[in-house]
Motif scaffolding. Structure first.
Motif, mmCIF file in Angstrom:
data_model
loop_
_atom_site.group_PDB
_atom_site.id
_atom_site.type_symbol
_atom_site.label_atom_id
_atom_site.label_comp_id
_atom_site.label_asym_id
_atom_site.label_seq_id
_atom_site.Cartn_x
_atom_site.Cartn_y
_atom_site.Cartn_z
ATOM 1 N N ALA A 8 0.803 -1.222 0.000
ATOM 2 C CA ALA A 8 0.000 0.000 0.000
ATOM 3 C C ALA A 8 0.838 1.275 0.000
ATOM 4 O O ALA A 8 0.432 2.288 -0.583
ATOM 5 C CB ALA A 8 -0.944 0.004 1.200
ATOM 6 N N PHE A 9 2.005 1.241 0.647
ATOM 7 C CA PHE A 9 2.763 2.482 0.842
ATOM 8 C C PHE A 9 4.173 2.470 0.243
ATOM 9 O O PHE A 9 4.601 3.466 -0.343
ATOM 10 C CB PHE A 9 2.849 2.795 2.342
ATOM 11 C CG PHE A 9 1.511 2.874 3.026
ATOM 12 C CD1 PHE A 9 0.558 3.797 2.612
ATOM 13 C CD2 PHE A 9 1.191 2.018 4.064
ATOM 14 C CE1 PHE A 9 -0.681 3.876 3.224
ATOM 15 C CE2 PHE A 9 -0.040 2.092 4.694
ATOM 16 C CZ PHE A 9 -0.984 3.010 4.271
ATOM 17 N N ASP A 81 -7.129 -1.334 -5.924
ATOM 18 C CA ASP A 81 -6.920 0.036 -5.429
ATOM 19 C C ASP A 81 -6.054 0.140 -4.173
ATOM 20 O O ASP A 81 -6.015 1.183 -3.531
ATOM 21 C CB ASP A 81 -8.267 0.728 -5.154
ATOM 22 C CG ASP A 81 -9.133 0.818 -6.402
ATOM 23 O OD1 ASP A 81 -8.563 1.014 -7.495
ATOM 24 O OD2 ASP A 81 -10.371 0.677 -6.291
ATOM 25 N N ILE A 82 -5.350 -0.933 -3.795
ATOM 26 C CA ILE A 82 -4.515 -0.846 -2.594
ATOM 27 C C ILE A 82 -3.365 0.134 -2.778
ATOM 28 O O ILE A 82 -2.885 0.738 -1.826
ATOM 29 C CB ILE A 82 -3.977 -2.237 -2.198
ATOM 30 C CG1 ILE A 82 -3.380 -2.185 -0.776
ATOM 31 C CG2 ILE A 82 -2.931 -2.739 -3.200
ATOM 32 C CD1 ILE A 82 -3.026 -3.534 -0.200
ATOM 33 N N SER A 83 -2.931 0.308 -4.013
ATOM 34 C CA SER A 83 -1.805 1.213 -4.280
ATOM 35 C C SER A 83 -2.227 2.669 -4.399
ATOM 36 O O SER A 83 -1.382 3.548 -4.587
ATOM 37 C CB SER A 83 -1.085 0.782 -5.560
ATOM 38 O OG SER A 83 -1.961 0.867 -6.664
ATOM 39 N N THR A 84 -3.522 2.940 -4.239
ATOM 40 C CA THR A 84 -4.020 4.321 -4.391
ATOM 41 C C THR A 84 -4.597 4.869 -3.091
ATOM 42 O O THR A 84 -5.398 5.796 -3.111
ATOM 43 C CB THR A 84 -5.091 4.378 -5.495
ATOM 44 O OG1 THR A 84 -6.179 3.501 -5.144
ATOM 45 C CG2 THR A 84 -4.518 3.960 -6.839
ATOM 46 N N LEU A 85 -4.204 4.278 -1.961
ATOM 47 C CA LEU A 85 -4.728 4.749 -0.676
ATOM 48 C C LEU A 85 -4.323 6.202 -0.413
ATOM 49 O O LEU A 85 -5.062 6.972 0.176
ATOM 50 C CB LEU A 85 -4.237 3.859 0.468
ATOM 51 C CG LEU A 85 -4.802 2.431 0.511
ATOM 52 C CD1 LEU A 85 -4.251 1.684 1.707
ATOM 53 C CD2 LEU A 85 -6.325 2.448 0.556
ATOM 54 N N THR A 86 -3.112 6.563 -0.824
ATOM 55 C CA THR A 86 -2.657 7.953 -0.690
ATOM 56 C C THR A 86 -1.598 8.246 -1.753
ATOM 57 O O THR A 86 -0.814 7.374 -2.106
ATOM 58 C CB THR A 86 -2.060 8.216 0.711
ATOM 59 O OG1 THR A 86 -1.599 9.572 0.787
ATOM 60 C CG2 THR A 86 -0.890 7.296 1.008
ATOM 61 N N ASN A 87 -1.633 9.467 -2.249
ATOM 62 C CA ASN A 87 -0.589 9.896 -3.181
ATOM 63 C C ASN A 87 0.389 10.859 -2.507
ATOM 64 O O ASN A 87 1.222 11.465 -3.150
ATOM 65 C CB ASN A 87 -1.206 10.537 -4.430
ATOM 66 C CG ASN A 87 -2.095 11.722 -4.084
ATOM 67 O OD1 ASN A 87 -2.194 12.118 -2.913
ATOM 68 N ND2 ASN A 87 -2.756 12.288 -5.085
ATOM 69 N N ALA A 92 2.571 8.379 3.378
ATOM 70 C CA ALA A 92 2.811 6.961 3.140
ATOM 71 C C ALA A 92 4.000 6.454 3.954
ATOM 72 O O ALA A 92 3.953 5.359 4.534
ATOM 73 C CB ALA A 92 3.059 6.725 1.654
#
Length: 273
Positions: A8-9, A81-87, A92
Motif C-alpha cells: 500500500a505504501f 486500489d490498494i496502491s491508491t490509498l494515498t498519493n 505513506a
C-alpha cells in the motif's frame, strides 16, 4: 501487516527500505519478476543457509515468515486500489514506518524471527564473532545504499523516515505491558512506609541499608516496584507517613521474577521492627 504496508505504501511510492524487501525492490528494477517472487526466493535461500550454518532452532522460528510473508505480499498486491490509498509520499512513509515497527515488534515479542535479513545478520555474527546489532545496521545501510544509487533524493529521505519510525515503534511494542515503575524511598520512618506499602498497596518491597552523605548516619531505604496505575496511590501513602521523604521514581522497561512473570506467593508479613 507487513505485506499490506509494503503493497500500500512502499511499492507505489518508491520508498527506500531495508531487508530482503529492499533487495527485491532493487532487483525488480532489472529483472522481469514480481517483488513477492524475488522475496520468496531470497528468503528460501537464506533459510536453507541458516539451517546449515546455525541450526534447526533458527530454521523452525523462521520458516513461517519465510513463506507466509511473500505469499501475503503477492495476495496484497492483487487487492484492487490498494496502491491508491494515498498519493502523499510523506504520509505513506509515516504509516509505513509505524506499521512496520508494529508488525516486526509483534514477531520479535514472541521470540520468533522474520527470516530474510535476520538470518543473514545471525550468520554473519556467528562467523565473525561480532555483535548481531552491528550487522543489523550494516546490512540495512548496504541495502538502502544500493537502492540510493537508482533512487531520487526524496525517496532516500523518506526511507530514512521509515527506518527511524520503525525502530522507535518496534522497541515500544517489544516492551509494551512489561514496563513498571521503581520507587526508592529514603525516610526516617522507613518502617511505617514499609508496612503501608505491604498492607495497603499490596506490593512487594525490599529493604536496603543506606548511609546519609553529610552526617554518615545509618538508615534503611525502601525499594518498591509498582504498576504505573499504582504510582499515584503509592506517592499518597508515602506522603501520609512522611511529607519530607526522599523519593526517586524510575521507569524500568521490564520486570521478571516472583510476583511479575511468576505466580505471586502468599507469605506471613513480618510486622516487627
Amino acid at each position: 501487516m507487513l505485506a499490506f504496508l509494503v503493497s500500500a505504501f512502499i511499492l507505489p511510492n518508491n520508498i527506500v527500505v531495508g531487508g530482503t524487501t529492499g533487495i527485491a525492490i532493487l532487483m525488480g528494477k532489472f529483472l522481469p519478476y514480481d517483488t513477492a517472487l524475488i522475496v520468496l526466493v531470497l528468503n528460501s535461500l537464506l533459510l536453507i543457509l541458516g539451517l546449515i550454518i546455525i541450526g534447526k532452532k533458527l530454521f523452525f522460528t523462521s520458516i513461517a515468515s519465510t513463506f507466509l510473508y511473500p505469499l501475503f505480499l503477492s495476495f496484497m498486491q492483487k487487492v484492487p486500489d490498494i496502491s491508491t490509498l494515498t498519493n502523499n509520499r510523506l504520509l505513506a512513509s509515516l504509516f509505513a514506518g509505524v506499521l512496520m515497527g508494529l508488525a516486526l515488534g509483534m514477531v520479535m515479542r514472541v521470540g520468533s524471527s522474520t527470516g530474510g535479513m535476520d538470518i543473514t545478520n545471525l550468520i554473519l555474527a556467528k562467523l565473525t564473532h561480532k555483535s548481531v546489532a552491528v550487522f543489523v545496521y550494516l546490512t540495512d545501510f548496504i541495502v538502502v545504499g544500493a537502492q540510493a544509487l537508482v533512487s531520487d533524493y526524496e525517496s532516500i529521505m523518506l526511507g530514512i523516515v521509515v527506518l527511524v519510525l520503525e525502530s522507535l515503534v518496534l522497541e515500544q511494542v517489544v516492551i509494551f505491558g512489561m514496563a513498571q515503575i521503581e520507587l526508592f524511598i529514603i525516610s526516617e520512618k522507613y518502617e511505617e512506609i514499609r508496612k503501608k506499602l505491604l498492607n495497603e498497596l499490596n506490593v512487594g518491597v525490599t529493604m536496603s541499608y543506606v548511609q546519609t552523605g553529610a552526617l554518615k548516619e545509618e538508615s534503611k531505604g525502601v525499594i518498591c516496584v509498582v504498576q504505573p496505575r499504582k504510582l499515584y496511590r503509592a506517592n499518597e501513602l508515602i506522603k501520609s507517613v512522611d511529607e519530607n521523604a526522599f523519593i526517586t521514581i524510575t521507569k524500568i522497561k521490564e520486570v521478571r521474577g516472583q510476583g511479575f512473570t511468576e505466580e505471586r506467593r502468599s507469605v506471613q508479613l513480618n510486622t516487627e521492627n
